[in-house]
Scaffold this active site. Structure first.
Site, PDB file in Angstrom:
ATOM      1  N   HIS A 134       0.946  -1.050   0.156  1.00 28.95           N
ATOM      2  CA  HIS A 134       0.315   0.369   0.077  1.00 28.95           C
ATOM      3  C   HIS A 134       1.297   1.218  -0.176  1.00 28.95           C
ATOM      4  CE1 HIS A 134      -2.173   3.424   2.355  1.00 28.95           C
ATOM      5  NE2 HIS A 134      -3.044   3.138   0.855  1.00 28.95           N
ATOM      6  N   SER A 135       0.183   1.816  -0.730  1.00 31.42           N
ATOM      7  CA  SER A 135       1.307   3.609  -1.047  1.00 31.42           C
ATOM      8  C   SER A 135       2.736   3.253  -1.262  1.00 31.42           C
ATOM      9  CB  SER A 135       0.835   3.859   0.288  1.00 31.42           C
ATOM     10  OG  SER A 135       1.305   5.895   0.428  1.00 31.42           O
ATOM     11  N   LEU A 136       3.364   4.573  -0.032  1.00 31.55           N
ATOM     12  CA  LEU A 136       4.665   3.630  -0.222  1.00 31.55           C
ATOM     13  C   LEU A 136       5.503   2.468  -0.293  1.00 31.55           C
ATOM     14  CD1 LEU A 136       8.138   5.666  -0.215  1.00 31.55           C
ATOM     15  CD2 LEU A 136       7.885   5.235   1.884  1.00 31.55           C
TER      16      LEU A 136
END
Length: 617
Positions: A254-256
């Protein structure tokens, strides 16, 4: 007590509950401790047997419980200060209902999970310790993801479950934030942090700075080491606890976290591949015409006397290209020769960038080749400038995973943005991860952190991402309504244009009597003309939409095995009113999104030849 096996978590109590009282806040029933429940049960049974009621008991917390009759039992909280002199607490405060047994109590007792595990998925979080708007940890969010998947298996894979073809998919969290911030960097940051707006600065240090940590060579190494070693550790532990596990492994970020996994996957080596595949993706970018040995390179720099040092340390050209200034200093090489050597190899590496496309890691490290120019496009010249990429910062050594992931899922991912910022303009359509076959970039349309991948593979073509079907098998009502209104407005516009054209022709006719006869003839010709013009206008207006439906599948390269890469969720009706208002929530919505989980399950089970009961439209 219940103890976590795969992640760090405080032990929690498992209590056998038989007696309850109503809480004062949420009006839910709260269980008594097992020991006091036993005392209550004995007192209750004695009262029932002897028919003697109005029994009064005192709990270990000095609470008063009175059994008036089988249908009326009350609980009184102790009042502060009532027993200063050691007196018994009095029956003060509002009485609360006491209940025996769990009948008519809406308790969510987990029925357990299927023992058979078909697939294992590691889930890596993004920036900060909290993963959603409720400030829950990655462990709690993955618990939600797992629960949603179990519910969807019962509703969408019912036939496969009845035939005992499937069990479940196990999702396990991977935490890198805690190890990163336990390095002592928080103390250093606190020392230089200003005292004003304390909460905002703490949030920045604890959450936002994770992006900068990943762009720092030092802490980037810590992060990738933590993620890879943690996934390897959990995988070994999982096999120990599940010795009969025969399923595959996938990873999700998720995300980074998705960027971290992307960098790790790009730098894996396929040890089982043949020598040709190894040649196609070496760690260091070397030109085919670069036949000089390390000794000849040093002789060219007039630094032949240092060759014996490199030979002693078993450093070849590839190893030397990975060395930093500190590494050379530790070998005992003086400052001047160090700078010459580093500059020589850096400039050679950058000059080779035209011949081979190189992705850079978060710290600017060399990653595995994405494409060779000769493979980029058949029959094209070999000096396209968009292939020239070079940043040349301190390299990061990427750990090796002890398994080959089958699919990589990215949720709300900034991968496309980071690759562009690093200088990459295009991904070769022939490129694929060395050890992973599938890649799905899943995002919410209002997610401010998410970026697409497919336009980097096919930059010259504009096309929409794949719309993820609603888990109930239809498009959301407001989206269908919007499309219907769009179609209706197009039809109205086309009809209106046709009517105006006819009216304009009637106004501009020459009103001479001598031409009446010829006018009637022209009208008969004009009417079929206008009739033919009108459908042609409609067809030209609607041709893009029709083209989208009838167009052949777009070739988005081999990053996902020839399948589409970008998948977009359907926004909820309330979200469509104000996309700015729901932007932050959109970035954190994936943990409880049935549509996201169903796509993950569908793709995982497709690799095993198991499909949904009914294909979603």
């Amino acid at each position: 007590m219940r103890y976590a096996v795969y992640w760090d978590e405080l032990a929690s109590e498992v209590r056998r509950c038989t007696w309850f009282y109503k809480g004062d806040k949420d009006n839910k029933y709260v269980p008594y401790s097992e020991s006091f429940s036993q005392v209550l049960e004995e007192t209750y049974m004695l009262a029932v047997t002897l028919d003697e009621w109005k029994k009064k008991l005192e709990s270990p917390n000095r609470e008063i419980i009175i059994l008036h009759n089988p249908k009326l039992m009350v609980h009184y909280q102790p009042v502060a200060g009532s027993d200063e002199w050691g007196s018994t607490p009095t029956e003060q405060g509002r009485p609360r209902t006491v209940k025996r047994g769990v009948e008519n109590i809406s308790v969510d007792i987990h029925c357990g999970e299927p023992l058979q595990i078909d697939h294992l998925v590691f889930v890596v979080h993004g920036i900060g310790p909290a993963c959603d708007l409720r400030f829950r940890s990655i462990v709690q969010c993955v618990n939600d993801f797992r629960s949603v998947s179990l519910n969807l298996l019962q509703t969408h894979f019912k036939k496969a479950q009845e035939n005992q073809q499937i069990g479940r998919v196990e999702f396990l969290p991977v935490n890198w934030h805690s190890p990163l911030h336990s390095t002592g960097v928080d103390v250093d940051l606190q020392r230089i942090t200003l005292p004003s707006i304390n909460r905002l600065r703490h949030f920045t240090n604890d959450t936002i700075l994770d992006v900068f940590f990943y762009n720092s060579p030092t802490y980037c190494q810590t992060i990738v080491d933590t993620v890879a070693s943690e996934m390897n550790r959990i995988y070994k532990l999982f096999l120990q606890r599940n010795p009969y596990f025969k399923g595959g492994v996938s990873i999700a970020g998720h995300s980074l976290g998705s960027l971290i996994l992307f960098d790790i996957l790009t730098n894996q080596k396929d040890s089982l591949g043949d020598t040709d595949s190894k040649k196609d993706s070496p760690d260091i970018v070397m030109d085919h015409g670069d036949t000089l040995t390390l000794e000849e390179d040093l002789k060219k720099l007039q630094l032949s006397e240092f060759f014996s040092i490199f030979e002693k340390e078993k450093v070849d050209k590839e190893a030397l290209a990975l060395c930093t200034d500190r590494d050379l200093q530790e070998m005992g090489i003086p400052l001047g020769p160090r700078k010459k050597i580093l500059n020589y190899f850096r400039t050679r590496k950058n000059s080779m960038g035209i011949n081979r496309l190189t992705l850079q890691s978060a710290s600017g490290a060399n990653m595995s080749n994405l494409s060779k120019e000769s493979e980029f496009c058949s029959g094209t010249a070999g000096n396209d400038q968009h292939l020239d990429v070079g940043i040349g910062q301190v390299s990061v050594k990427y750990p090796r995973l002890i398994y080959k992931p089958e699919i990589f899922f990215a949720f709300g991912s900034p991968i496309g943005m980071f690759l562009t910022v690093r200088g990459l303009k295009r991904i070769d359509p022939n490129y694929k991860f060395p050890t992973c076959k599938g890649f799905f970039n899943i995002y919410h349309p209002f997610d401010p952190v998410a970026y697409r991948i497919e336009p980097m593979v096919v930059p010259g073509v504009e096309f929409e991402p794949m719309l993820i079907p609603h888990h109930k098998g239809r498009k959301r009502m407001h989206l269908e309504l919007r499309e219907g209104l769009t179609r209706m407005s197009m039809d109205l516009k086309n009809n209106l244009l046709g009517s105006l054209r006819m009216a304009w022709k009637s106004f501009t006719r020459t009103p001479y009597p001598a031409l009446q006869a010829s006018e009637t003839a022209e009208e008969t010709e004009a009417e079929p003309e206008s009739g033919s013009e009108k459908p042609s206008d409609v067809s030209t207006e609607e041709s893009p939409a029709a083209g989208k439906e009838d167009a052949p599948p777009i070739n988005v390269g081999m990053l996902n095995g020839g399948q589409r890469i970008d998948y977009v969720l359907q926004e909820k009706p309330i979200e469509s009113f104000n996309e700015y208002l729901f932007a932050l929530q959109s970035h954190l919505c994936y943990w409880e999104s049935e549509d996201t989980v169903l796509l993950v399950l569908k793709e995982i089970y497709q690799t095993q030849g198991i499909f949904l009961d009914q294909p979603l439209q």
